[in-house]
Scaffold this motif. Structure first.
Motif, PDB file in Angstrom:
ATOM      1  N   UNK A  59      -2.222   1.034   6.003  1.00 42.44           N
ATOM      2  CA  UNK A  59      -1.751  -0.198   5.382  1.00 42.44           C
ATOM      3  C   UNK A  59      -0.305  -0.023   4.939  1.00 42.44           C
ATOM      4  N   UNK A  60       0.369  -1.144   4.801  1.00 43.75           N
ATOM      5  CA  UNK A  60       1.728  -1.156   4.279  1.00 43.75           C
ATOM      6  C   UNK A  60       1.727  -2.010   3.019  1.00 43.75           C
ATOM      7  N   UNK A  61       2.100  -1.409   1.900  1.00 42.43           N
ATOM      8  CA  UNK A  61       2.150  -2.116   0.626  1.00 42.43           C
ATOM      9  C   UNK A  61       3.589  -2.476   0.303  1.00 42.43           C
ATOM     10  N   UNK A  62       3.762  -3.564  -0.383  1.00 40.50           N
ATOM     11  CA  UNK A  62       5.105  -3.999  -0.731  1.00 40.50           C
ATOM     12  C   UNK A  62       5.230  -4.372  -2.187  1.00 40.50           C
ATOM     13  N   UNK A  63       6.439  -4.208  -2.721  1.00 40.44           N
ATOM     14  CA  UNK A  63       6.781  -4.631  -4.082  1.00 40.44           C
ATOM     15  C   UNK A  63       7.938  -5.610  -3.977  1.00 40.44           C
ATOM     16  N   UNK A  64       7.736  -6.798  -4.508  1.00 41.97           N
ATOM     17  CA  UNK A  64       8.739  -7.854  -4.441  1.00 41.97           C
ATOM     18  C   UNK A  64       9.279  -8.135  -5.838  1.00 41.97           C
ATOM     19  N   UNK A  65      10.567  -8.337  -5.890  1.00 40.88           N
ATOM     20  CA  UNK A  65      11.220  -8.702  -7.139  1.00 40.88           C
ATOM     21  C   UNK A  65      12.003  -9.979  -6.903  1.00 40.88           C
ATOM     22  N   UNK A  73       5.389   1.019   0.589  1.00 38.35           N
ATOM     23  CA  UNK A  73       4.614   2.256   0.561  1.00 38.35           C
ATOM     24  C   UNK A  73       3.679   2.252   1.759  1.00 38.35           C
ATOM     25  N   UNK A  74       3.796   3.267   2.608  1.00 40.24           N
ATOM     26  CA  UNK A  74       2.865   3.429   3.715  1.00 40.24           C
ATOM     27  C   UNK A  74       1.631   4.156   3.194  1.00 40.24           C
ATOM     28  N   UNK A  75       0.452   3.646   3.500  1.00 44.22           N
ATOM     29  CA  UNK A  75      -0.795   4.255   3.055  1.00 44.22           C
ATOM     30  C   UNK A  75      -1.698   4.463   4.255  1.00 44.22           C
ATOM     31  N   UNK A  76      -1.635   5.654   4.804  1.00 47.86           N
ATOM     32  CA  UNK A  76      -2.452   6.018   5.949  1.00 47.86           C
ATOM     33  C   UNK A  76      -2.990   7.422   5.735  1.00 47.86           C
ATOM     34  N   UNK A  77      -2.814   8.301   6.729  1.00 48.34           N
ATOM     35  CA  UNK A  77      -3.207   9.697   6.536  1.00 48.34           C
ATOM     36  C   UNK A  77      -2.441  10.314   5.378  1.00 48.34           C
TER      37      UNK A  77
END
Length: 295
Positions: A59-65, A73-77
């Motif tokens: 998954x790819x997480x994002x933070x928006x301002x 943030x990449x969330x995989x292995x």
């Protein structure tokens, strides 16, 4: 999963969410701000750009301002936070998303402040790590190597997979503490096959008593944004002390800069004094610090 909202210092909403394919271009722009720090995440995002996030293995997480994507943030292995401006609220958002998911990754890795900051937010929830490597100098070279390249080092070819794989497994076990092998079609084995097929595996072979043997090897484990990150550098135990790491790395740098990417990077444990000295002799310089939390 929906958006997570929090207050910023200005009182406007800060948002975190799981990103979608439509967000990939914006995510690549975030990584482009810090190409060496972000190359691990950016290389996975590049895969997603070609084949979609569903096929990219995480998954790819994002933070928006204020409506702008400013951290990912990449969330995989591996979990790889990329926070170019160091905003701690991005790590708050990523920690919340990580808590909702539970630990599925074998490490948190990346620019030290971001990786260690994320772990601090998760340490009371996630299981204790096997090891924390808090100081891993991040090195780059963007010019010709200062050491004469080994002319014998070259790209490996698919037919050499049976020779290259054992060296890769031995290197991994030395570095991480356990064998990654999981069978002929396991994920690690497939990873080695893919790197060879893509021309990102480099070897120095010699003829041994029972066939070809690897004396030196390295891979381009991550590639994005004009940066190629070298991983898996290994010299066979019986060949150590001959300078093969210096001349071999010089060859990898020369071939990579000529044919793959203008900047070559790597990160190394601070206690590995001999490796640090070898890389500096080749011409690498420190530009930052990585950290890895191993589970």
């Amino acid at each position: 999963m929906g958006r997570w909202h929090g207050a910023t210092l200005s009182g406007r909403a800060a948002e975190g969410r799981v990103l979608q394919d439509a967000d990939i271009e914006a995510a690549e722009a975030v990584c482009a701000r810090v190409p060496v720090d972000s190359v691990l995440a950016a290389s996975r995002i590049a895969v997603a750009a070609r084949s979609g996030l569903t096929s990219a293995g995480g998954q790819l997480w994002g933070y928006e301002r204020e409506g702008e994507l400013v951290a990912v943030c990449w969330a995989g292995a591996n979990v790889v936070p990329v926070v170019p401006d160091g905003d701690p609220r991005a790590l708050d958002v990523f920690a919340r998303l990580a808590r909702e998911q539970g630990r599925r990754s074998s490490s948190i890795v990346g620019q030290a402040d971001a990786a260690l900051g994320l772990w601090e937010r998760l340490r009371d929830i996630w299981p204790a790590p096997r090891e924390i490597r808090a100081n891993q100098p991040s090195l780059v070279i963007d010019h010709d190597p200062l050491v004469k390249p080994d002319p014998v080092v070259r790209r490996s070819v698919p037919q050499e997979y049976p020779v290259v794989l054992p060296a890769c497994i031995e290197m991994f076990a030395e570095e991480v503490g356990y064998s990654p092998a999981s069978g002929p079609h396991g994920p690690y084995e497939q990873r080695v096959r893919t790197l060879i097929a893509e021309g990102r595996s480099f070897v120095r072979l010699r003829r041994g008593p029972i066939g070809a043997e690897v004396e030196f090897k390295a891979e381009l484990g991550a590639l994005a944004g004009g940066v190629a990150q070298v991983q898996g550098v290994w010299v066979a135990p019986g060949q150590r002390g001959r300078g093969l790491s210096e001349t071999g790395m010089a060859a990898v740098v020369e071939l990579t800069r000529r044919e793959v990417a203008p900047t070559v990077s790597l990160y190394v444990n601070d206690y590995n004094v001999r490796a640090l000295a070898a890389y500096r002799r080749v011409g690498f310089r420190q530009v930052g610090t990585y950290a890895t939390v191993l589970f």
